[in-house]
Scaffold this active site. Structure first.
Site: not given
Length: 410
Positions: A138, A219, A255
Site C-alpha cells: 500500500w 495490517d 471498507k
C-alpha cells in the site's frame, strides 16, 4: 517603522507532489468523457458506481440520535465498548489472549492512524529495528514509517512472470532479515496485488518468523470484506496468535462498514502477559496524547452498537457478503471478457486467483498511461485497479482497454 518584506519566511518550502492515489480522483473529475472509469481509489461502489452507505450503518446512526448521546471527549485510548468488540472481532471472543487480558487495544484514526501509533512505538522502544514490507505494498506504508523515523526494507512478494506470489523470494528475504525484525503482513486481500498466501503458505511464513524471532505486524484493512466472512479473513492473524507469538495488528472499518470519513480503527498488541499488555497500552496512550489527544466518538459508537446487537450484527454480515459478492461477480465477468476478447492465448486466470477489492493487472507505467490517455480509465501507475469501482456493464469496455494496452503498448 518596520518595513515589511514581500519575501515569505516560508520561501524555502517546496511544493509537495500530488498523492499518487488521491490524485487519480482529481484527474478523473476533470475528465468529461462519458465512458470514463475511476479504478484508483479503494472505496466500494454500487453496480451504478455510486457511493454506498450500509443500511445497518443507517440504523445504528438512527439509534444514536434517538439515544441522544453526548459529544464529550473520549479517553485517550478511545471508547471502551469499541475496543472490546474490535479485539473480539479480530482474535475471536473466546480466544485465550482476550480472556487473559493479554491484548493492548487502543482506538486509532482508522488504519493509517493505527499504523502510525505502532510505528511510533517501534521507533521509541525498538531503536534501530527494521520493518520489512512487501514489494509492492500500500502506497502509504512507506510514508508512515518514514515519518516515524523507522527504517524499512522490502521483501519480495509479487512475481511479474506469473502475476502471482513470489513465495520463495518472500521466505528467503524474511530469513535473511536481522533477527527480531518486524514483518509487515497484509492479513487478507493484499493491497495492491490481491494475492494472498494459501493457508499452508501462511504456516510456513509463521515458522520462519518464529525461527528468526521476528515480530509479525499485521495490517487488517479488509476483514469480512475480502471473502464475506469475518472469521475467514482473520484466519492468518489467529494462526500466529495461536502459536503463542506476540503480534501487532492494525484494523480499519473504512471498507467493511463503509465508514471511510469516520476514521475508525484500532491498534492491537498481543503480549506474553497481562502486565506487558498494560504497559504497552500506557505507552500507546502516551504517544497518542500529543499526536491527536483522543479519537472521534461517532464511528466508534456505530461499530460498538452494530457488533453489540445480534440483529444488527447479522444484518452487517449479510451486507458484507453482498459487497464481497458483487466484487467477485465483477472479477469473474472481467476474466470472461478478457478471455473471450483476447485471441493471443494469454492466460488471464490470475484475475480469478486474486481476492478482495483490487486486481493487479501486470501493466507497466507506460501501459497505464495508455489506459488513461486513450481509454479514460483512471488507475494508479503500478497497474492496480479497484474492482469496487467497476460495474458488470463496463467489464467489456475495460477488457478492451487492458488488451489494447497490454499488446499494443510496450
Amino acid at each position: 517603522m518596520v518595513l515589511t518584506s514581500n519575501v515569505s519566511r516560508f520561501e524555502g518550502i517546496t511544493m509537495a507532489p500530488p498523492d499518487p492515489i488521491l490524485g487519480v480522483s482529481e484527474a478523473f473529475k476533470a475528465d468529461n468523457h462519458e465512458l470514463k472509469l475511476n479504478l484508483g481509489v479503494g472505496a466500494y461502489r454500487t453496480e451504478e458506481l455510486k457511493p454506498y452507505v450500509l443500511n445497518v450503518v443507517k440504523k445504528a446512526d438512527k439509534l444514536l440520535l434517538e439515544r441522544g448521546e453526548n459529544r464529550e471527549y473520549l479517553p485517550i485510548e478511545g471508547l471502551a465498548a469499541f475496543n472490546k468488540v474490535t479485539a473480539e472481532l479480530l482474535f475471536g471472543a473466546d480466544n485465550p489472549v482476550i480472556k487473559k487480558q493479554r491484548v493492548a487495544t487502543v482506538q486509532g484514526l482508522s488504519g493509517t492512524g493505527s499504523l502510525r501509533l505502532a510505528a511510533a512505538l517501534i521507533e521509541r522502544y525498538f531503536p534501530g529495528a527494521k520493518v520489512l514490507i512487501s514489494s509492492p505494498t500500500w502506497g502509504n506504508h512507506k510514508n508512515i514509517f518514514n515519518d516515524a523515523g523507522v527504517p524499512w526494507s522490502e521483501y519480495r512478494y509479487y512475481d511479474p512472470k506469473t502475476v502471482g506470489l513470489d513465495f520463495e523470494g518472500m521466505i528467503a528475504d524474511i530469513k535473511a532479515a536481522s533477527d527480531g525484525s518486524f514483518i509487515l503482513l497484509h492479513g487478507c486481500a493484499h493491497n495492491p496485488t490481491g494475492i494472498d498466501p494459501t493457508p499452508e503458505q501462511w504456516g510456513i511464513i509463521a515458522d520462519v518468523i518464529q525461527e528468526k524471532n521476528h515480530i509479525p505486524f499485521f495490517d487488517i484493512a479488509y476483514q469480512g470484506f475480502a471473502s464475506g466472512s469475518l472469521d475467514a479473513d482473520a484466519a492468518s492473524v489467529r494462526m500466529f496468535v495461536a502459536r503463542g507469538m506476540e503480534v501487532i495488528a492494525a484494523q480499519s472499518y473504512s471498507k467493511n462498514l463503509g465508514l471511510y470519513a469516520e476514521r475508525i480503527g484500532a491498534i492491537n498488541v498481543v503480549c506474553s502477559s497481562p502486565d506487558a499488555a498494560g504497559r504497552v497500552k500506557s505507552q500507546l496512550k502516551r504517544i497518542a496524547r500529543p499526536m491527536y489527544s483522543n479519537p472521534p466518538v461517532h464511528g466508534a459508537r456505530i461499530v460498538a452498537n452494530i457488533v453489540g446487537d445480534s440483529a444488527l450484527f447479522k444484518e452487517w454480515n449479510a451486507e458484507m457478503e453482498m459487497m464481497a459478492g458483487r466484487i467477485k461477480n465483477v472479477r469473474h465477468k472481467l476474466f470472461d471478457s478478457l478471455s473471450s476478447k483476447d485471441k493471443s492465448g494469454k492466460d488471464w486466470s490470475f484475475v480469478l486467483k486474486q481476492i478482495g477489492m483490487f486486481s493487479f493487472t501486470g501493466l507497466n507505467k507506460v501501459q497505464c498511461d495508455n489506459m488513461t490517455n486513450k481509454w479514460h480509465v483512471y488507475m494508479t501507475k503500478d497497474g492496480r485497479i479497484s474492482l469496487a469501482g467497476l460495474s458488470l456493464a463496463k467489464c467489456e469496455y475495460l477488457a478492451d482497454a487492458i488488451i489494447d494496452s497490454y499488446h499494443n503498448v510496450s
